[in-house]
Enzyme design. Sequence first.
Site, PDB file in Angstrom:
ATOM      1  N   GLU A 151      37.556  -7.251  55.353  1.00 14.65           N
ATOM      2  CA  GLU A 151      38.717  -7.598  56.196  1.00 14.65           C
ATOM      3  C   GLU A 151      39.987  -7.971  55.416  1.00 14.65           C
ATOM      4  O   GLU A 151      40.610  -8.989  55.689  1.00 14.65           O
ATOM      5  CB  GLU A 151      38.350  -8.740  57.148  1.00 14.65           C
ATOM      6  CG  GLU A 151      37.182  -8.408  58.051  1.00 14.65           C
ATOM      7  CD  GLU A 151      36.841  -9.521  59.038  1.00 14.65           C
ATOM      8  OE1 GLU A 151      37.465 -10.593  58.981  1.00 14.65           O
ATOM      9  OE2 GLU A 151      35.948  -9.305  59.877  1.00 14.65           O
ATOM     10  N   GLU A 256      28.733  -3.090  61.953  1.00 13.10           N
ATOM     11  CA  GLU A 256      28.573  -4.310  62.766  1.00 13.10           C
ATOM     12  C   GLU A 256      28.676  -3.960  64.249  1.00 13.10           C
ATOM     13  O   GLU A 256      29.474  -4.533  64.990  1.00 13.10           O
ATOM     14  CB  GLU A 256      29.636  -5.355  62.377  1.00 13.10           C
ATOM     15  CG  GLU A 256      29.627  -5.686  60.894  1.00 13.10           C
ATOM     16  CD  GLU A 256      30.545  -6.836  60.496  1.00 13.10           C
ATOM     17  OE1 GLU A 256      31.039  -7.557  61.382  1.00 13.10           O
ATOM     18  OE2 GLU A 256      30.759  -7.008  59.292  1.00 13.10           O
TER      19      GLU A 256
HETATM   20  C1  XIL Z   1      29.938 -13.691  62.113  1.00 10.08           C
HETATM   21  C2  XIL Z   1      28.508 -14.159  62.386  1.00 10.08           C
HETATM   22  O1  XIL Z   1      27.903 -13.245  63.253  1.00 10.08           O
HETATM   23  C3  XIL Z   1      28.505 -15.548  62.986  1.00 10.08           C
HETATM   24  O2  XIL Z   1      27.166 -16.049  63.103  1.00 10.08           O
HETATM   25  C4  XIL Z   1      29.332 -16.508  62.129  1.00 10.08           C
HETATM   26  O3  XIL Z   1      29.408 -17.766  62.750  1.00 10.08           O
HETATM   27  C5  XIL Z   1      30.728 -15.947  61.913  1.00 10.08           C
HETATM   28  O4  XIL Z   1      30.638 -14.640  61.335  1.00 10.08           O
HETATM   29  N1  XIL Z   1      33.034  -9.784  60.845  1.00 10.08           N
HETATM   30  C6  XIL Z   1      32.130  -9.949  59.824  1.00 10.08           C
HETATM   31  C7  XIL Z   1      30.925 -10.792  60.034  1.00 10.08           C
HETATM   32  O5  XIL Z   1      32.260  -9.299  58.773  1.00 10.08           O
HETATM   33  O6  XIL Z   1      30.508 -11.447  58.869  1.00 10.08           O
HETATM   34  C8  XIL Z   1      31.133 -11.821  61.155  1.00 10.08           C
HETATM   35  O7  XIL Z   1      29.888 -12.467  61.387  1.00 10.08           O
HETATM   36  C9  XIL Z   1      31.663 -11.131  62.377  1.00 10.08           C
HETATM   37  C10 XIL Z   1      32.994 -10.473  62.113  1.00 10.08           C
END
Ligand code: XIL
Length: 370
Positions: A151, A256
């Site tokens: 990101e 994701e």
């Molecule tokens: C999220 C997790 O799912 C949660 O449990 C945590 O509290 C916050 O992070 N983008 C990403 C992930 O790259 O690492 C994030 O994961 C969601 C957004």
Amino acid sequence: MKKIFILFFISFPFFACSQEKVSLKDKFEDYFLIGATINQEDYQIIDKDEKILKIVSEDFNSVTPENSMKWMHSHPEHSKFTFSNAQKITDFAKENDMYLLGHTLVWHNQVPDYVSKIEDKSKFNLHVKNHIFQLVTRFKGKVDMWDVVNEALNDDGTLRETIFLEMMGDNYIEKAFQYANDTDPNVELAYNDYNLYKPKKRKGAIKIINSLKDKGIRIDAVGIQAHWDLHFPSIEEIEETIVDLAATGIDVMITELDITVIPNPYELAGIAREEFKKFEGDKKWDPYQSGMPDNIQKKLTNRYKEIFELFVKHHDKISRVTFWGTTDKYTWRNENPIRGRTDYPLLFDRDYKKKPAYKALVEMDLSNID
Ligand code: XIL
């Protein structure tokens, strides 16, 4: 005739049984890896929820630790590393012969406060270098791919202002990839981001990839996060994203995937994310507390089907599709961007049962997708 009849009855149970046993990983075996996450936060499901581990081992051949390798969990203090949860997930992945992701080395979120207190730029740079060295070394030969930088972009394609940009300069992404490659030249290295369906942001990602390649710094893959909803992005936008990113010559991954079915206030003009708190408990933003209506279930099923048809069509470009979670019970979507809601973005429901979307995927006819 009698013989055929008997044969049918003997073979029928085997046939029915083998039909039922098709898992997601078997279904898409010839196309791409199918992944899920394992979490540690709140629910401690590494140790405590055997049912999750059963689902992950039966249906998936790739695992991403949802939190355990992030900076705040793996490197909580200046000179202290904690790997016990990450190690448990690693052991589980290797026992089950799964592809393991390292998520993530350099990201502006979930970084402990002490990091922002390092005032000297060269000390900061050294600290990041050591962070990368320690994690990549610790999981050498176990982690198959690292999300080196996560990101780094704003939606307009410019670099996000983070502590890493501020302290290490515009070329901090190059440095991070270089440090990771120097530590383990055999592990795959990726850049990962969301909203890459937005043309400006996608251009920014392509710029990062090409500039690394021009400088001879290795990057093997780019991750499209895919926290999507029932309507956006469109199939055309997703297709353009996959095609454009693949044209850089590196692997494309869906890293994701989840499809929220409840309304989100992301685009509300003038409202910062911190202000989303005021929507907590408001039924308007949490309409399906007592169950998902049938028509929404159908929409979710169709959406997953269309998305996977597209992924299969472009399987020559896509090496992995990972879901962000396993069941609706534990999805981060229940807490983000508004806490305490009831969302239904995944393929397994709150009782760990396979949803119609799961069934639609394993029953998809893949023979005429081109
Ligand atoms: C999220 C997790 O799912 C949660 O449990 C945590 O509290 C916050 O992070 N983008 C990403 C992930 O790259 O690492 C994030 O994961 C969601 C957004």
